[in-house]
Write an enzyme that holds these catalytic residues in place. Structure first.
Site, short mmCIF file in Angstrom:
data_model
loop_
_atom_site.label_atom_id
_atom_site.label_comp_id
_atom_site.label_asym_id
_atom_site.label_seq_id
_atom_site.Cartn_x
_atom_site.Cartn_y
_atom_site.Cartn_z
CG ASP A 197 73.55 75.52 27.33
OD1 ASP A 197 72.49 75.43 26.71
OD2 ASP A 197 73.63 75.76 28.55
CE LYS A 219 72.63 76.46 15.13
NZ LYS A 219 73.46 75.32 14.79
#
Ligand SMILES: C[S@@+](CC[C@H](N)C(=O)[O-])C[C@H]1O[C@@H](n2cnc3c(N)ncnc32)[C@H](O)[C@@H]1O
Length: 414
Positions: A197, A219
């Site tokens: 994360d 992403k």
């Protein structure tokens, strides 16, 4: 002669410990971890040993050593500070051919206690071959170095042992790589694939082997809800392909971390999953700025609140009236952009305008910044100082305790 190393399986076997001071306090918890049936003989014992006796985990005879105490023992530890008593204990053990350790005299001991520790499914022990002349800190330092290497993955034990399967959801702590748990770090070092994360301690990724696939979950596109579906699918897919997956998250996985959603997704797909708790930013970040979330006589409760939606938003389930009326500490996550609305709501429901507020951004990282303000001023203060997420907002009188600590710290040099 070199000592002969053995691993003693003590489960259910009697171990007699004579003496209840500092040495016994160190040895007995390890003996209990090995399942030993511990009999402690000592007129006085340290508080931690008294607690173990009160909890029924050891048997304590509150008296001095007597001949016959070692009867039936598989192992004897002579830990008093009186060499004569230790010698008598050792002689009794020797006479009945029971292994014994003398804390005060390695040369007169039948056995030596190694510096030992556990990493995953191995326990290592380090013995100086001449503890009479050797420095015990040397063995401890070697033990620590080996454990640290195994935990970080720099010493790899991947071959010749069972490879873990499934998914480990790991709480990485608030950002400082030193704040992940030992277990979290061990599992991370064993992973074939790591899904990380944005707020996870990313500097730990540098330590991974080159063949580990790192997927940046921050992403993954498609918006918040969809992204979570894709993360779940990636966890399940890699695990079903036989890879061990580490899901590295910021803080604790179950504190506003959607960790339980990931656990459920794995289990619904029949994938084995484990969770490693982490130091949540809700408590760790205030501590890093010297703010205690509770303090005797100041705050007896603390509330951890997600402000990902503003008060009044139809998706908000937070009872701001209750929080405004309480005197407990408020720890607000994801609040920076909505701090004005939060302050208004708390003032509306009874908090005083001069209630101290601390805003801590990038907690535990080298870029950590703290601003101190009041409920009335905090919105303008955050704007003026350009505070950006991630940040923790702490509301309550505990903020004044931090001020006292930092003032005193200025006079204490390390
Ligand atoms: C989605 S929540 C995740 C919380 C995480 N599971 C935990 O237990 O810390 C993200 C929020 O945590 C807080 N946070 C996480 N890491 C932080 C840090 N290093 N410094 C300040 N706040 C942090 C911020 O409020 C951020 O917006």
């Amino acid at each position: 002669m070199d000592p002969y190393l053995l691993g003693l399986r003590l489960e259910g076997r009697r171990v007699v410990v004579v003496g209840g001071g500092a040495v016994a306090s160190r040895r007995i918890p390890a003996l209990l971890d090995a399942g030993a049936d511990v009999l402690l003989v000592s007129p006085k014992v340290a508080a931690s040993l008294e607690d173990l006796a009160a909890a029924g985990r050891i048997r304590w005879e509150p008296r001095g050593y007597r001949p016959g105490d070692c009867a039936g023992a598989w192992l004897v530890c002579a830990c008093t500070d009186d060499p004569e008593v230790n010698a008598a204990v050792a002689a009794a053990a020797e006479a009945q051919r029971t292994w014994y350790v003398r804390a005060d005299d390695a040369g007169a001991s039948a056995a030596w206690t190694p510096a030992s520790g556990r990493a995953g499914d191995v326990r290592i022990g380090v013995l100086s071959v001449d503890p009479k002349r050797g420095d015990p800190r040397h063995s401890a330092a070697i033990r620590d170095a080996v454990l640290a290497g195994l935990q970080s993955g720099q010493l790899s034990a991947r071959h010749g042992r069972r490879h873990p399967a499934g998914v480990a959801i790991i709480g990485g702590g608030p950002g400082d790589p030193g704040l992940i748990t030992v277990r979290g770090r061990q599992l991370l070092a064993e992973a074939d694939v790591v899904l990380t994360d944005r707020l996870a301690p990313r500097s730990l990724l540098d330590e991974l082997r080159d063949d580990v696939e790192i997927i940046d979950a921050g992403k993954i596109p498609y918006g918040r809800a969809m992204a979570q579906e894709h993360i779940n699918a990636a966890l399940v897919g890699h695990a079903q392909a036989g890879r061990f997956v580490a899901r590295l998250k910021g803080g604790d996985p179950f504190v506003f971390g959607r960790g339980a959603e990931e656990v459920l997704a794995c289990l619904r797909a029949g994938v084995p999953v484990t969770v490693v708790p982490g130091v949540t930013s809700a408590v760790g970040v205030p501590a890093s700025a010297w703010v205690p979330v509770t303090h005797r006589g100041v705050a007896q409760e603390f509330h951890v609140v997600s402000v990902h939606v503003a008060p009044g938003d139809e998706r908000s389930t937070v009872n701001w009236e209750l929080l405004g009326g309480s005197t407990g500490t408020l720890v607000l996550l994801m609040a920076v952009e909505r701090i004005g609305a939060v302050a208004d709501e708390l003032l509306r429901y009874g908090r005083s305008p001069d209630t101290p507020v601390s805003v801590i951004a990038d907690g535990t990282l080298p870029t950590q910044r703290t601003i101190n303000s009041t409920l009335e001023q905090v919105e303008s203060c955050v704007a003026e100082e350009g505070i950006r997420p991630p940040a923790i907002v702490v509301v309550g009188d505990v903020v004044s305790v931090a001020a006292e600590i930092t003032e005193l710290m200025r006079h204490v040099t390390a």
